[in-house]
Design a protein around this motif. Structure first.
Motif, PDB file in Angstrom:
ATOM      1  N   VAL A  27      27.765 -26.929 -32.378  1.00 56.48           N
ATOM      2  CA  VAL A  27      28.364 -27.788 -30.871  1.00 56.48           C
ATOM      3  C   VAL A  27      29.028 -29.081 -31.678  1.00 56.48           C
ATOM      4  CG1 VAL A  27      27.499 -29.139 -29.155  1.00 56.48           C
ATOM      5  CG2 VAL A  27      26.268 -27.029 -29.905  1.00 56.48           C
ATOM      6  N   GLY A  28      30.051 -29.446 -31.084  1.00 56.96           N
ATOM      7  CA  GLY A  28      30.937 -30.378 -31.280  1.00 56.96           C
ATOM      8  C   GLY A  28      30.737 -31.710 -30.537  1.00 56.96           C
ATOM      9  N   CYS A  29      31.864 -32.338 -30.074  1.00 58.85           N
ATOM     10  CA  CYS A  29      31.831 -33.465 -29.473  1.00 58.85           C
ATOM     11  C   CYS A  29      31.722 -33.352 -27.939  1.00 58.85           C
ATOM     12  CB  CYS A  29      33.025 -34.183 -29.506  1.00 58.85           C
ATOM     13  SG  CYS A  29      33.413 -34.771 -31.252  1.00 58.85           S
ATOM     14  N   MET A  30      31.920 -32.135 -27.535  1.00 67.58           N
ATOM     15  CA  MET A  30      31.757 -31.927 -25.909  1.00 67.58           C
ATOM     16  C   MET A  30      30.727 -30.634 -25.637  1.00 67.58           C
ATOM     17  SD  MET A  30      35.956 -31.723 -25.086  1.00 67.58           S
ATOM     18  CE  MET A  30      36.308 -30.458 -26.626  1.00 67.58           C
ATOM     19  N   ILE A  31      30.165 -30.710 -24.325  1.00 67.13           N
ATOM     20  CA  ILE A  31      29.264 -29.905 -24.025  1.00 67.13           C
ATOM     21  C   ILE A  31      29.797 -29.141 -22.540  1.00 67.13           C
ATOM     22  CG2 ILE A  31      27.547 -30.336 -25.415  1.00 67.13           C
ATOM     23  CD1 ILE A  31      26.115 -31.713 -23.024  1.00 67.13           C
ATOM     24  N   ASP A  32      30.664 -29.860 -21.922  1.00 64.59           N
ATOM     25  CA  ASP A  32      31.292 -29.281 -20.693  1.00 64.59           C
ATOM     26  C   ASP A  32      32.672 -30.047 -20.342  1.00 64.59           C
ATOM     27  OD1 ASP A  32      31.433 -27.856 -18.514  1.00 64.59           O
ATOM     28  OD2 ASP A  32      29.490 -28.509 -17.515  1.00 64.59           O
ATOM     29  N   SER A  33      33.168 -29.461 -19.287  1.00 60.71           N
ATOM     30  CA  SER A  33      34.522 -30.445 -18.877  1.00 60.71           C
ATOM     31  C   SER A  33      34.618 -29.769 -17.421  1.00 60.71           C
ATOM     32  CB  SER A  33      35.669 -29.894 -19.491  1.00 60.71           C
ATOM     33  OG  SER A  33      36.105 -28.549 -19.412  1.00 60.71           O
ATOM     34  N   CYS A  34      35.502 -30.237 -16.527  1.00 58.72           N
ATOM     35  CA  CYS A  34      35.659 -29.753 -15.313  1.00 58.72           C
ATOM     36  C   CYS A  34      36.001 -28.429 -15.205  1.00 58.72           C
ATOM     37  CB  CYS A  34      36.637 -30.934 -14.493  1.00 58.72           C
ATOM     38  SG  CYS A  34      37.971 -30.545 -14.606  1.00 58.72           S
ATOM     39  N   HIS A  35      36.900 -27.728 -15.984  1.00 63.06           N
ATOM     40  CA  HIS A  35      37.525 -26.306 -15.847  1.00 63.06           C
ATOM     41  C   HIS A  35      38.360 -26.158 -14.973  1.00 63.06           C
ATOM     42  CE1 HIS A  35      33.773 -25.117 -18.381  1.00 63.06           C
ATOM     43  NE2 HIS A  35      33.189 -25.983 -17.751  1.00 63.06           N
ATOM     44  N   GLN A  36      38.786 -27.273 -14.214  1.00 65.40           N
ATOM     45  CA  GLN A  36      39.848 -27.106 -13.185  1.00 65.40           C
ATOM     46  C   GLN A  36      41.157 -27.957 -13.210  1.00 65.40           C
ATOM     47  OE1 GLN A  36      39.030 -25.020 -10.704  1.00 65.40           O
ATOM     48  NE2 GLN A  36      37.226 -24.402 -11.482  1.00 65.40           N
ATOM     49  N   CYS A  37      41.297 -28.952 -14.005  1.00 67.85           N
ATOM     50  CA  CYS A  37      42.240 -29.765 -14.291  1.00 67.85           C
ATOM     51  C   CYS A  37      43.501 -28.973 -15.053  1.00 67.85           C
ATOM     52  CB  CYS A  37      42.181 -30.978 -14.763  1.00 67.85           C
ATOM     53  SG  CYS A  37      41.604 -31.112 -16.098  1.00 67.85           S
ATOM     54  N   ALA A  38      44.531 -29.602 -15.050  1.00 69.48           N
ATOM     55  CA  ALA A  38      45.628 -29.054 -15.767  1.00 69.48           C
ATOM     56  C   ALA A  38      45.316 -28.934 -17.299  1.00 69.48           C
ATOM     57  CB  ALA A  38      47.000 -29.797 -15.506  1.00 69.48           C
ATOM     58  N   PRO A  39      44.878 -29.989 -17.867  1.00 70.92           N
ATOM     59  CA  PRO A  39      44.294 -29.975 -19.439  1.00 70.92           C
ATOM     60  C   PRO A  39      43.330 -28.915 -19.772  1.00 70.92           C
ATOM     61  CG  PRO A  39      44.739 -32.272 -18.826  1.00 70.92           C
ATOM     62  CD  PRO A  39      44.662 -31.436 -17.555  1.00 70.92           C
ATOM     63  N   CYS A  40      42.610 -28.777 -19.032  1.00 67.63           N
ATOM     64  CA  CYS A  40      41.423 -27.879 -19.057  1.00 67.63           C
ATOM     65  C   CYS A  40      41.817 -26.360 -18.818  1.00 67.63           C
ATOM     66  CB  CYS A  40      40.220 -28.058 -18.017  1.00 67.63           C
ATOM     67  SG  CYS A  40      39.048 -29.390 -18.203  1.00 67.63           S
ATOM     68  N   ARG A  41      42.687 -26.008 -18.001  1.00 69.08           N
ATOM     69  CA  ARG A  41      43.195 -24.783 -17.700  1.00 69.08           C
ATOM     70  C   ARG A  41      44.430 -24.510 -18.715  1.00 69.08           C
ATOM     71  NH1 ARG A  41      44.291 -26.823 -12.407  1.00 69.08           N
ATOM     72  NH2 ARG A  41      46.729 -26.724 -12.957  1.00 69.08           N
ATOM     73  N   ALA A  42      44.823 -25.512 -19.636  1.00 69.31           N
ATOM     74  CA  ALA A  42      45.495 -25.291 -20.512  1.00 69.31           C
ATOM     75  C   ALA A  42      44.749 -25.069 -21.911  1.00 69.31           C
ATOM     76  CB  ALA A  42      46.448 -26.365 -20.823  1.00 69.31           C
ATOM     77  N   GLY A  43      43.623 -25.181 -21.712  1.00 70.24           N
ATOM     78  CA  GLY A  43      42.709 -25.123 -23.047  1.00 70.24           C
ATOM     79  C   GLY A  43      42.413 -26.329 -23.747  1.00 70.24           C
ATOM     80  N   ASP A  44      42.952 -27.531 -22.961  1.00 66.96           N
ATOM     81  CA  ASP A  44      42.580 -28.837 -23.893  1.00 66.96           C
ATOM     82  C   ASP A  44      41.721 -29.701 -23.081  1.00 66.96           C
ATOM     83  OD1 ASP A  44      44.684 -28.715 -25.759  1.00 66.96           O
ATOM     84  OD2 ASP A  44      46.394 -29.093 -24.272  1.00 66.96           O
ATOM     85  N   GLU A  45      40.355 -29.281 -23.380  1.00 67.59           N
ATOM     86  CA  GLU A  45      39.276 -29.890 -22.562  1.00 67.59           C
ATOM     87  C   GLU A  45      39.084 -31.256 -22.945  1.00 67.59           C
ATOM     88  OE1 GLU A  45      38.263 -25.443 -23.693  1.00 67.59           O
ATOM     89  OE2 GLU A  45      38.975 -27.338 -24.680  1.00 67.59           O
ATOM     90  N   GLN A  46      39.349 -31.590 -24.199  1.00 70.13           N
ATOM     91  CA  GLN A  46      39.159 -33.017 -24.647  1.00 70.13           C
ATOM     92  C   GLN A  46      39.922 -34.191 -23.819  1.00 70.13           C
ATOM     93  OE1 GLN A  46      41.120 -30.686 -26.021  1.00 70.13           O
ATOM     94  NE2 GLN A  46      42.294 -31.492 -27.832  1.00 70.13           N
ATOM     95  N   TYR A  47      41.068 -33.486 -22.944  1.00 69.51           N
ATOM     96  CA  TYR A  47      41.979 -34.482 -22.315  1.00 69.51           C
ATOM     97  C   TYR A  47      41.566 -34.227 -20.663  1.00 69.51           C
ATOM     98  CZ  TYR A  47      44.232 -34.817 -26.571  1.00 69.51           C
ATOM     99  OH  TYR A  47      44.597 -35.087 -27.907  1.00 69.51           O
ATOM    100  N   CYS A  48      40.564 -33.720 -20.569  1.00 73.43           N
ATOM    101  CA  CYS A  48      39.867 -33.339 -19.059  1.00 73.43           C
ATOM    102  C   CYS A  48      40.246 -34.448 -18.175  1.00 73.43           C
ATOM    103  CB  CYS A  48      38.496 -33.009 -19.009  1.00 73.43           C
ATOM    104  SG  CYS A  48      37.851 -32.567 -17.380  1.00 73.43           S
ATOM    105  N   GLU A  49      40.875 -34.155 -16.793  1.00 71.84           N
ATOM    106  CA  GLU A  49      41.263 -35.086 -15.821  1.00 71.84           C
ATOM    107  C   GLU A  49      40.366 -35.170 -14.828  1.00 71.84           C
ATOM    108  OE1 GLU A  49      45.385 -34.215 -15.245  1.00 71.84           O
ATOM    109  OE2 GLU A  49      46.049 -35.283 -17.190  1.00 71.84           O
ATOM    110  N   GLY A  50      39.274 -34.354 -14.873  1.00 71.31           N
ATOM    111  CA  GLY A  50      38.150 -34.203 -13.718  1.00 71.31           C
ATOM    112  C   GLY A  50      37.550 -35.652 -13.113  1.00 71.31           C
ATOM    113  N   PRO A  51      36.929 -35.778 -12.134  1.00 66.57           N
ATOM    114  CA  PRO A  51      36.366 -36.946 -11.825  1.00 66.57           C
ATOM    115  C   PRO A  51      35.642 -37.754 -12.923  1.00 66.57           C
ATOM    116  CG  PRO A  51      35.697 -35.011 -10.207  1.00 66.57           C
ATOM    117  CD  PRO A  51      36.518 -34.303 -11.631  1.00 66.57           C
TER     118      PRO A  51
END
Length: 368
Positions: A88-112
């Motif tokens: 397990v690294g630095c992240m354990i979840d993201s919004c899964h809906q924003c453009a970065p998450c959909r592109a597979g770049d969860e570390q730049y998640c733009e969710g709330p």
């Protein structure tokens, strides 16, 4: 239902890390429980525990370089099974809906609330969980300085059994933090790469860039590390060596700065080849200004890169296994973590500290 757990946490910015008994939720649908074997000590752990970034939620239980074995799985888990060696690294979840998450770049998640960090909760905690505005339903998360953790299966990585288990831990942060920009900026055989700093990140950056076929030069403020760089197959340059800097003008296709503190960029801009980039991964701080003329005349770029995606983290684990790459580590019992922090802060370290979680056994027995 909950799981009784124990770990080491700081209660204030000025306090030592001490044992803390707490509870984790049992694994639900799509989640796995991991018995933690090893956890790396990252410089970010120290910054967060000491509230250097002004956003720490206490108690703060660091640790985002986690290696362990799956102990239990929730309903519907398909990626991991009991007994699997995982990380397990630095992240354990993201919004899964924003453009970065959909592109597979969860570390730049733009969710709330941006992504959910392995410790210290949402990256942008806009509201407390009780208000219902926090999408993750939590103010805080407890990291890997503990005996167990529960994580969504899609944020759990497979650790190749061919990697030294304890040395795999720092790859989950130091490894992916340097692999991601090397990949994004297209490092390939024959490229000339400069690495600024030879700490935990710099060590991995050199090893990865060399394995990608690059010619590597290390810039360091510590003269003793010039020899260390050369042992890794890189050219070492000490800060202030004007002759070396002059020879290297317009030389580099990429310069990657791994320094974790504020530092000057200007000395490195003349060293960039036409169209090349200077990328910072180590310093979450406001940097001093730079000479725009240097950038304009070479069509150069100053950029940043944040850790790496889940996919990139799996890639770097597999890449390291394939190429026989591992950080140099020293195992410590968790009872020595505060002393390790002091040595990391003073720069008196030539390796990555990794905590052997078997050392938590006395605290587990006391808490039972």
């Amino acid at each position: 239902m909950t799981i009784k757990a124990i770990g080491y946490a700081a209660n204030h910015s000025f306090s030592r890390l001490k044992p803390l008994a707490f509870e984790r939720d049992e694994p639900g649908a799509g989640e796995v429980q991991i018995d933690i074997l090893y956890c790396g000590v990252c410089h970010s752990d120290i910054h967060q525990a000491e509230n250097d970034w002004g956003n720490t939620v206490y108690p703060c239980m660091p640790g985002h370089e986690i290696v362990g074995r799956v102990a239990r799985v929730g309903a519907g888990v398909a990626r991991h099974g009991v007994g699997d060696l995982v990380g397990v690294g630095c992240m354990i979840d993201s919004c899964h809906q924003c453009a970065p998450c959909r592109a597979g770049d969860e570390q730049y998640c733009e969710g709330p609330n941006s992504w959910l960090a392995t410790y210290n909760g949402p990256m942008t905690p806009k509201a407390k969980a009780k208000t219902g505005e926090n999408q993750y339903g939590c103010d805080n998360t407890y990291g890997g300085y503990s005996n167990t953790i529960v994580v969504r299966e899609d944020f759990v990585l497979k650790v190749p059994e061919t990697l030294p288990i304890e040395a795999a831990a720092p790859i989950l942060c130091a490894g992916v933090t340097t692999y991601s920009p090397l990949k994004h900026w297209g490092v390939k055989p024959g490229h000339k790469v400069g690495i600024v700093g030879l700490g935990g990140l710099g060590d991995m950056a050199v090893k990865l860039a060399k394995a990608m076929g690059a010619e590597v030069t290390v810039f360091t403020t510590t003269k003793e590390k010039v020899a260390e760089a050369e042992k890794l197959g890189a050219t070492g340059v000490a800060e202030g060596d004007k002759q070396a800097y002059a020879v290297l003008e317009k030389h580099f296709d990429l310069i990657l700065s791994t320094i974790p503190e504020k530092h000057k960029v200007d000395p490195f801009l003349p060293l960039l080849a036409h169209g090349a980039s200077y990328v910072s991964v180590g310093a979450l701080a406001q940097m001093p200004g730079w000479n725009h003329q240097e950038l304009i005349m070479g069509r150069n770029t100053i950029a940043g890169s944040l850790i790496g995606s889940i996919a990139e983290t799996q890639e770097v684990l597999d890449f390291c296994a394939e190429h026989g790459i591992a950080p140099d580590v020293q195992l410590i019992p968790i009872q020595e973590v505060n002393e390790a922090y002091k040595k990391v802060k003073s720069g008196d370290v030539r390796f990555r500290y990794v905590i052997d979680m078997a050392s938590l056994k006395p605290e587990l027995e006391d808490a039972a």
